[in-house]
Design an enzyme around this catalytic site. Sequence first.
Site, short mmCIF file in Angstrom:
data_model
loop_
_atom_site.label_atom_id
_atom_site.label_comp_id
_atom_site.label_asym_id
_atom_site.label_seq_id
_atom_site.Cartn_x
_atom_site.Cartn_y
_atom_site.Cartn_z
N ALA A 80 5.26 8.38 -4.55
CA ALA A 80 5.96 8.84 -5.60
C ALA A 80 6.43 10.45 -5.18
O ALA A 80 7.62 10.55 -5.21
CB ALA A 80 5.38 8.96 -6.87
N ASP A 123 2.91 6.74 6.20
CA ASP A 123 2.15 6.27 5.24
C ASP A 123 1.78 5.03 5.61
O ASP A 123 2.25 4.01 6.26
CB ASP A 123 3.13 6.02 3.93
CG ASP A 123 2.62 5.78 2.69
OD1 ASP A 123 1.69 5.00 2.71
OD2 ASP A 123 2.74 6.68 1.84
N ASP A 146 0.58 2.59 3.52
CA ASP A 146 0.71 1.60 2.63
C ASP A 146 2.02 0.67 2.47
O ASP A 146 3.07 1.22 3.32
CB ASP A 146 0.62 2.22 1.18
CG ASP A 146 -0.75 2.87 0.97
OD1 ASP A 146 -1.58 2.41 1.62
OD2 ASP A 146 -0.91 3.72 0.06
N ASN A 184 4.92 0.04 -7.75
CA ASN A 184 5.53 1.39 -6.98
C ASN A 184 6.96 1.65 -7.80
O ASN A 184 7.43 2.69 -7.48
CB ASN A 184 5.51 1.41 -5.66
CG ASN A 184 4.25 1.20 -5.14
OD1 ASN A 184 3.95 0.59 -4.15
ND2 ASN A 184 3.24 1.62 -5.59
N LYS A 205 6.04 1.20 3.53
CA LYS A 205 6.67 2.51 2.51
C LYS A 205 7.51 3.55 3.18
O LYS A 205 8.45 3.77 3.25
CB LYS A 205 5.64 3.28 1.77
CG LYS A 205 4.96 2.59 0.54
CD LYS A 205 4.01 3.52 -0.13
CE LYS A 205 3.73 2.76 -1.28
NZ LYS A 205 2.79 3.59 -2.21
N ASP A 236 -2.42 11.05 -2.39
CA ASP A 236 -3.54 11.00 -3.47
C ASP A 236 -5.04 10.78 -2.89
O ASP A 236 -5.78 10.40 -3.58
CB ASP A 236 -3.30 9.72 -4.45
CG ASP A 236 -3.27 8.48 -3.64
OD1 ASP A 236 -3.52 8.55 -2.37
OD2 ASP A 236 -2.79 7.53 -4.03
N ASN A 237 -5.16 11.45 -1.70
CA ASN A 237 -6.31 11.35 -0.99
C ASN A 237 -6.91 12.79 -0.60
O ASN A 237 -6.13 13.30 0.51
CB ASN A 237 -6.20 10.68 0.22
CG ASN A 237 -7.54 10.52 1.11
OD1 ASN A 237 -7.93 11.35 1.39
ND2 ASN A 237 -7.68 9.32 1.46
N CYS A 278 -7.09 0.47 -10.93
CA CYS A 278 -6.60 -0.45 -11.28
C CYS A 278 -5.81 -0.23 -12.76
O CYS A 278 -4.85 -1.16 -12.95
CB CYS A 278 -7.74 -1.71 -11.68
SG CYS A 278 -8.99 -1.03 -12.88
#
Length: 179
Positions: free
Chosen positions: A11, A38, A40, A46, A62, A113-114, A172
Amino acid sequence: SLELFVVGAGAIGCELLKNFAGMGVALGTSGGCVRVTDGDSIERSNLNRQLLFRAADIGRPKAACAAEACARLNPRMRVVASQLKLDADTAGPSGPFAEPFWRRLGAVATALDNVGARLLADELSVRYGVALLDSGTLGAKGSVQPSVPRVTESYGASADPADEADTPIPQCTLKAFPC
């Protein structure tokens, strides 16, 4: 002729890349380049917040899709995509993100986000003297912090105050809502 490294194409990464394309960052004619990485792939969940992606992109990497979208927004922008995660292995002495990679960068923008990857990007930015725009999320919260090595405080040197009312939001929940 700026070489910019964007870590994360979710995002926040999509917003950064969209803005860089609109501003004319890293036009191929100037020798500049945006490198985006990325690990992912795009999921249906998403699509409501990662505006560079479409339903046809589900299952694709991504970084590659974001690079293609930037090329549509600004055909003169040079974007190189990688599906690697920034970690101790990829940033190690023989990894693709080793010292020679960092030495040629003008700036780094994280969109993660890590926390571990954010701290590693910060550590490497400080070590090699590269300006960092750290941005990231943790659950429903977001943060942004610019840092210039040896001039401003780095991401790793600061910490958000503890908030006992905070409870982690299960991934989740974020992925399944809205259905």
